[in-house]
Scaffold this motif. Structure first.
Motif, short mmCIF file in Angstrom:
data_model
loop_
_atom_site.label_atom_id
_atom_site.label_comp_id
_atom_site.label_asym_id
_atom_site.label_seq_id
_atom_site.Cartn_x
_atom_site.Cartn_y
_atom_site.Cartn_z
N GLU A 15 -6.28 -5.40 6.17
CA GLU A 15 -6.30 -4.44 7.10
C GLU A 15 -7.28 -4.47 8.05
O GLU A 15 -7.30 -4.37 9.26
CB GLU A 15 -6.18 -3.10 6.30
CG GLU A 15 -5.12 -2.92 5.43
CD GLU A 15 -3.72 -2.57 6.39
OE1 GLU A 15 -3.77 -2.01 7.50
OE2 GLU A 15 -2.63 -3.29 5.90
N GLN A 16 -8.67 -4.67 7.69
CA GLN A 16 -9.69 -4.53 8.66
C GLN A 16 -10.18 -5.91 9.14
O GLN A 16 -11.04 -5.88 10.07
CB GLN A 16 -10.91 -4.23 7.74
CG GLN A 16 -10.83 -2.56 7.20
CD GLN A 16 -10.68 -1.75 8.35
OE1 GLN A 16 -9.59 -0.91 8.53
NE2 GLN A 16 -11.57 -1.65 9.26
N LEU A 70 -7.90 -3.34 -3.81
CA LEU A 70 -8.44 -2.97 -2.78
C LEU A 70 -9.27 -3.97 -1.90
O LEU A 70 -8.97 -4.06 -0.74
CB LEU A 70 -9.56 -2.10 -3.06
CG LEU A 70 -9.00 -0.63 -3.75
CD1 LEU A 70 -10.24 0.14 -4.51
CD2 LEU A 70 -8.23 0.18 -2.72
N LEU A 81 -7.17 3.83 3.05
CA LEU A 81 -7.31 2.70 4.12
C LEU A 81 -7.25 3.40 5.28
O LEU A 81 -7.99 3.00 6.19
CB LEU A 81 -5.85 1.81 4.12
CG LEU A 81 -5.50 0.86 2.83
CD1 LEU A 81 -4.06 0.30 2.86
CD2 LEU A 81 -6.39 -0.09 2.63
N ARG A 104 -10.49 2.79 8.08
CA ARG A 104 -10.13 2.43 9.18
C ARG A 104 -10.95 3.31 10.14
O ARG A 104 -11.75 2.77 11.20
CB ARG A 104 -8.84 2.31 9.55
CG ARG A 104 -8.66 1.79 10.79
CD ARG A 104 -6.94 1.55 11.03
NE ARG A 104 -6.32 2.54 11.12
CZ ARG A 104 -5.29 2.72 9.72
NH1 ARG A 104 -5.22 1.84 8.77
NH2 ARG A 104 -4.62 3.73 9.53
N ALA A 147 0.77 -1.30 0.11
CA ALA A 147 0.09 0.22 0.15
C ALA A 147 0.73 1.25 -0.05
O ALA A 147 0.67 2.30 -0.61
CB ALA A 147 -0.85 -0.02 0.97
N LEU A 170 -7.95 -4.39 2.06
CA LEU A 170 -9.05 -3.93 3.15
C LEU A 170 -9.24 -5.25 3.79
O LEU A 170 -9.41 -5.07 4.97
CB LEU A 170 -10.44 -3.27 2.32
CG LEU A 170 -10.23 -1.98 1.87
CD1 LEU A 170 -11.20 -1.60 0.98
CD2 LEU A 170 -10.11 -0.97 2.91
#
Length: 207
Positions: free
Chosen positions: A110-111, A103, A77, A81, A67, A107
């Motif tokens: 990350e999430q 994406l 991002l 978040r 990223a 995502l």
């Protein structure tokens, strides 16, 4: 409420961007009028892809994508978040299927939650399930989806996605009316919540 999110190119993006522009200018005089139009359009597409992420232009394997190579992606991002920490939900529009896939992968990592991606190649039955999962989640179908990525063409018309109160335009379409149609997926008659629309703009570029 509409706002623009301004970001700068990374050093890598800037170098690639300058190379594309220089290469175009060096060859334009050698081309016919028709060839020149084609070369300019191809270069514009490549420049827009660089603004998203260098990996999009260079068609790199997903495992190699970081990223941090795109300030636009890093900012997206961060914003997702922040809104998820508040319990908000979002739609993210991009015109490139490969960018949508990138994406989705990032995502979800990350999430640590499911992310749907709707594009023109999704069969109608699956498309309907995605929309239902976002609009009217059923515990029997697993965790709800609160982050929905859509290709701009597939998500431009005919969808009701009022479960979102944030809309991101990750890259810009040539025609603003197409972007507005996409935004309208989240803001329909009878919608009582405010919808925040975020349009990303990379400074110093054609965006």
């Amino acid at each position: 409420t509409e706002s623009k999110v301004y970001v700068h190119l990374t050093a890598e993006q800037g170098a690639i961007y300058e190379d594309i522009v220089r290469e175009l200018l060096e060859h334009l005089d050698k081309l016919s009028a028709m060839e020149r139009r084609g070369a300019i359009f191809a270069a514009l597409t490549r420049l827009k892809q660089v603004c998203d992420h260098p990996a999009l232009l260079q068609k790199e394997p997903p495992a190699q994508i970081e990223a941090e190579r795109s300030n636009k992606l890093v900012r997206l991002l961060e914003m997702v978040r922040e809104l998820r920490d508040e319990g908000d939900r979002c739609l993210i529009f991009t015109q490139y299927v490969e960018m949508g896939q990138m994406l989705k992968r990032l995502l979800e990592r990350e999430q640590q939650e499911p992310v749907e991606f709707l594009h023109g190649g999704v069969p109608k039955a699956k498309r309907d399930r995605m929309i239902a999962r976002f609009q009217q989640p059923d515990p029997a179908d697993g965790p709800p989806c609160d982050i929905f990525i859509l290709s701009l063409k597939a998500g431009g018309t005919g969808l009701n996605l009022t479960g979102a109160n944030h809309v991101f335009h990750f890259d810009r379409w040539w025609n603003p009316a197409v972007e507005n149609q996409a935004t309208d997926r989240a803001f329909r008659i009878g919608h009582t919540r405010n919808v925040q629309v975020h349009k990303f703009v990379t400074l110093g570029t054609l965006e």
